[in-house]
Enzyme design. Structure first.
Site, PDB file in Angstrom:
ATOM      1  NE  ARG A 176      -3.847  -2.188   2.093  1.00  0.00           N
ATOM      2  CZ  ARG A 176      -4.724  -2.594   2.992  1.00  0.00           C
ATOM      3  NH1 ARG A 176      -4.662  -2.135   4.221  1.00  0.00           N
ATOM      4  NH2 ARG A 176      -5.647  -3.455   2.677  1.00  0.00           N
TER       5      ARG A 176
ATOM      6  CD  GLU B 240      -6.370   0.596  13.312  1.00  0.00           C
ATOM      7  OE1 GLU B 240      -7.513   0.120  13.167  1.00  0.00           O
ATOM      8  OE2 GLU B 240      -5.986   1.626  12.726  1.00  0.00           O
TER       9      GLU B 240
END
Lengths: 667, 254
Positions: free
Chosen positions: A339, A455
């Site tokens: 990404r 996360e």
């Protein structure tokens, strides 16, 4: 390594560390589990799976989420898939390869032992999910289907159309609700955690606010697990949900938990471009689209200009006049580079004047070639001789619809353009944060009894996360890591009786929360909370986004400081503290983002190298690729907070015994 | 192409559960057709805050049509005039300049209003707790490919599992029935081999909880499915009814 950071990585070979540790970590007997209380903040993949698993083991669990139901946590919006080293495709996948890809994808800034464990348990996650009724995509033979994701050359991604996060979360949520039904879990929806309570250096509970009536509540726990997600909303515009926030993690940070690698944020390459000032959030178009979509811009600037002015349509541009820049620059991985690489490449083309929408900040993601390829395969399967172009197109579109239908529909609703006819327009947007609370191998922060999962922690993705790995990590932490590692701490807490919430530490923590709320309501300034949030977002996006440099970061730090000061003297928060007041909720969250924003820039300034999502313009190769400095920066930057927004840096050296570190190449 | 609209809004305002509530009128100007319906509300709320008025409370979170938070009843339809979308994915290009738009909360007694357009949908969670799961503890699973599942069953289970739990089905139904929501979960597990052991027990207990929460009976008008933003099919209700009957007839189940 500073003494404050003990990563507690077990001794032994990489392949045996987890198995051995798991078999020797102290146990808590079932009778004692019943008197141990665990608080979980957040009900996404990490929180829901941890809550279900710990309650099944017999612990008394309380779960808090700010949404109206546990099922609405933002894991629900994950689209593309979940990685697992199953090697069902017989294409050479293995635990080691998933481990290697993740470390390399993270640009050699993640811990070997944590990542290896993640790869090891990945296969169990798929088994567990299928057993709990998650309807993954299947082939006609009835077996599970896989697809490719960026940064890998094997097909290891399991998926459920473009709604994999939804299906996995609903699976974990059903396990959680089952435990709510048995009374092992008490659920506190529409509650927000606003403070961590520590007693004698150990975490002993939280202060939460019931959002429906504003009442502050004190909750005791022998351990507290923060599963509260990432901090992407510091940018205001991101693919995060509107309510996603850093508050739980930030309150823990201010109570002494170190915050690691805050500058490692992920800008996702394929999102729907910004359409105007009214924009409240950005929408991701799954990375899985890069399996079948080819990314391009015009090769000629005049074509780009004509597109921007609406004089020509994308399909008017001839094949030879298109620049498939990812395939050109990275022939080995092509459109499936990680990404960070894909995002920077898009920015590079747009900055050079090849952007294709009215703002000049968009590139094409084109499905035409693969639609035709699928159409031909289908025509063959159906035995259609000499199919017409129209037949091929319509058969191909049906295949594309089955694979990505919901994403194409979503694109059309948002933009008003039909992506089956026109290529999609996409641009990078903030998506995920690799940084987070520092944790050891047990997922415990440096405050005993306080854990961070999913996360919310920093541990597995280094400086860049690979696609389809967030779901994997959230569920690994909740289903298969914390149920074991929490024993190392709780086995020593069996003699600790539940502490009364009349204890002065609870009283004081609640008073702090009350004071902050009162202060926010008493400013009665002239600008709304969103006004400050948008301003902050723009500062961070421009100076601490896809490209960073020293001057910009220094400027950003002083800008954020000034903005914070203005916020605390001029923000306008309507209403009162004793009823549902969304503006007050937002104000508290933005106040925390205004502190975090400064720390992100500080961390980015300190890290004088480029790695993963952190690209410092001063440190790049001649071809414009990231230039790492392993000599000086091969460490985790863990920041300790001191009153008045002061921080001290602690470094945890990263040791690579099993991987030879090299320049990351996808060429 | 993008245009700007001037609109009249009639929005339900209600301080809390015990307040009687009433409509209030607002004018919003220069609303871009590229905005989402909720972004139009952001603009209105920003204006209300600036004018020292109480902003309108509404549930929302992901704004991608998947979390199921948003829940506005717009011009007499849950999630507004467009088929197959949630309010957050409804864009202003579906409206015309000068339109009057009426916005209400979900209206159903099992969904009491908390404030303005925000309602309490925790009844859905309690129905799931009653049986909307497969009882498998973490660590008990066998290899994921050990039981092949025919693709059509897996696809149909997925179609049922796509339910986002927003409650539009209840809001659309004149009886405030939750049959579509409950049947989607029952159906998902009924189609999978993993769901078989608890199949009868599940449907009995979920239906019992549904009744306890005060949801109404199904009279097959189909409004639920027509208004469902995820297109959940009435077939699932039929499947649930069959399963419920089978469960009631089998002697060893309650």
């Amino acid at each position: 390594m500073t003494s404050k950071l003990d990563s507690k990585i077990p001794e032994g070979n990489l392949e045996q560390k987890w198995t051995k540790y798991r078999s020797t970590v102290p146990l808590v007997n079932p009778a004692n589990k019943r008197s141990l209380e665990i608080i979980i903040v957040g009900s996404g993949l990490a929180g829901a799976s941890a809550a279900a698993s710990l309650a099944e083991l017999g612990y008394k669990v309380k779960v808090f989420c700010f949404q109206d139901s546990a099922r609405r946590a933002h894991s629900i919006a994950a689209q593309g898939g979940i990685n697992a080293a199953k090697n069902y495709q017989n294409d050479g996948d293995s635990t080691y390869r998933l481990f290697y890809d993740t470390i390399k994808g993270g640009d050699y800034r993640a811990r070997e032992a944590n990542v290896y464990r993640l790869a090891e348990v990945s296969a169990n996650i798929i088994d567990q999910s299928v057993a709990s009724g998650v309807p993954f995509a299947r082939e006609y033979g009835g077996l599970l289907s896989n697809r490719s994701f960026g940064g890998t050359q094997v097909q290891r991604t399991f998926y459920a159309a473009g709604q994999t996060g939804q299906q996995l979360l609903l699976g974990a949520y059903s396990g959680l609700q089952r435990q709510v039904g048995t009374g092992n879990v008490k659920m506190y929806a529409r509650h927000e955690m606003l403070e961590v309570v520590t007693i004698d250096g150990k975490c002993r509970g939280i202060i939460a606010r019931d959002l429906t009536n504003g009442k502050l509540e004190r909750h005791f726990g022998h351990a507290v697990l923060l599963c509260s997600g990432g901090y992407g909303n510091v940018f205001f515009l991101s693919t995060n949900a509107m309510g996603s926030n850093v508050t739980a993690a930030w309150k823990a940070h201010k109570k002494g938990a170190m915050f690691a690698n805050p500058c490692f944020t992920q800008i996702h390459p394929t999102c729907i471009p910004v359409s105007g000032d009214h924009q409240s959030k950005l929408t991701l178009m799954s990375e899985s689209l890069r399996n079948d979509g080819r990314i391009w811009v015009p090769a000629k600037k005049e074509d780009a200009q004509a597109l921007r002015e609406g004089r020509i349509m994308p399909n008017d541009i001839k094949e030879e006049d298109r620049d498939y820049y990812l395939e050109r620059r990275y022939p080995a991985f092509g459109n499936l580079v990680p990404r960070d690489v894909a995002s920077r490449a898009a920015k590079e083309r747009c900055d050079a004047g090849y952007g294709v929408n009215k703002t000049g900040e968009a590139v094409f993601l084109d499905f035409a070639a693969n639609t035709l390829r699928y159409g031909k395969i289908e025509a063959n399967k159906k035995g259609i001789q000499n199919p017409s172009q129209e037949q091929i197109e319509s058969l191909g579109k049906a295949v594309v619809k089955e694979k990505y239908g919901n994403l194409f529909d979503m694109y059309e609703q948002i933009t008003g353009v039909n992506p089956y006819e026109q290529p999609m327009m996409i641009y990078p947007a903030v998506h995920y944060t690799m940084g987070g609370l520092w944790v050891d191998y047990n997922l415990m922060t440096n405050i005993p009894g306080l854990y961070a999962l999913g996360e919310a922690n920093f541990s597995d993705h280094g400086a860049n996360r690979l696609g389809a790995s967030a779901l994997m990590q959230g569920l690994a932490d909740g289903y298969f890591v914390i149920p074991y590692t929490i024993g190392a701490y709780l086995s020593k807490e069996i003699m600790t009786k539940a502490i009364s919430t009349d204890h002065e530490a609870f009283v004081e923590a609640e008073k702090n929360v009350q004071d902050t709320i009162n202060r926010l309501l008493s400013i009665k300034g002239s600008k709304t909370v969103d006004y400050y949030h948008k301003k902050l977002g723009l500062i961070i996006w421009n100076q601490c986004g896809m490209a960073r440099n020293e001057a910009g970061l220094k400027q950003a730090i002083s800008d954020v400081q000034a903005l914070r000061e203005e916020f605390w003297s001029n923000v306008k928060v309507p209403g009162d503290a004793n009823s549902l007041n969304p503006e007050l909720e937002k104000a508290g969250r933005v106040a925390d983002f205004l502190e975090l924003g400064e720390l992100m820039c500080k961390d980015a300034l300190e890290r004088k190298e480029s790695c993963g999502g952190h690209f410092r313009e001063e440190y790049q190769t001649e071809e414009g690729e990231a230039l790492r400095d392993d000599e000086n920066y091969k460490y985790v930057a863990a920041w300790e907070y001191f009153a008045g927004n002061k921080w001290e840096l602690h470094k945890e050296d990263l040791i690579y015994d099993n991987i030879k570190i090299a320049q990351r190449s996808y060429k | 192409m993008e245009k700007n609209l001037n609109l009249n809004l009639k929005v339900w305002r209600q301080k809390n559960a015990s307040d009687k509530g009433k409509f209030e009128e607002y004018k919003v100007n220069n609303i871009s057709t590229d905005m989402s319906f909720l972004e139009m509300f952001d603009v209105l709320n920003d204006k209300l805050v600036t004018e020292d008025k109480d902003p309108i409370a509404f549930d929302h979170d992901c704004r991608e049509g998947i979390c199921g938070s948003c829940s506005m009843f717009i011009n007499g339809q849950p999630h507004g005039p467009k088929q197959g979308v949630t309010t957050c994915q409804l864009h202003m290009r579906s409206f015309n300049d000068g339109d009057t738009i009426v916005v209400e909360p979900w209206r159903a007694s099992p969904f009491p209003v908390i404030k303005d357009l925000v309602v309490d949908r925790s009844a859905f969670d309690r129905i799931i707790s009653a049986g909307g799961f497969i009882s498998v503890n973490t660590g008990n699973a066998q290899d994921a490919n050990a039981i092949p599942i025919p693709k059509e069953n897996a696809d149909e289970a997925f179609a049922a599992a796509a339910c986002i739990g927003c409650g539009a089905c209840v809001a659309a139904c004149k009886n405030a029935s939750a049959m579509l929501f409950v049947s989607a979960k029952v159906s998902q597990f009924a189609l999978l081999p993993q769901g078989q052991p608890e199949r009868h027990q599940r449907v009995s207990e979920m239906v019992a909880q549904m009744d306890l929460e005060g949801f109404g009976a199904c009279t097959n008008t189909g409004a639920c499915s027509a208004e469902c933003p995820k297109g959940i099919s009435l077939t699932h209700i039929a499947r649930m009814n069959r399963d419920y009957l089978a469960a009631s007839l089998s002697s060893n189940e309650k």
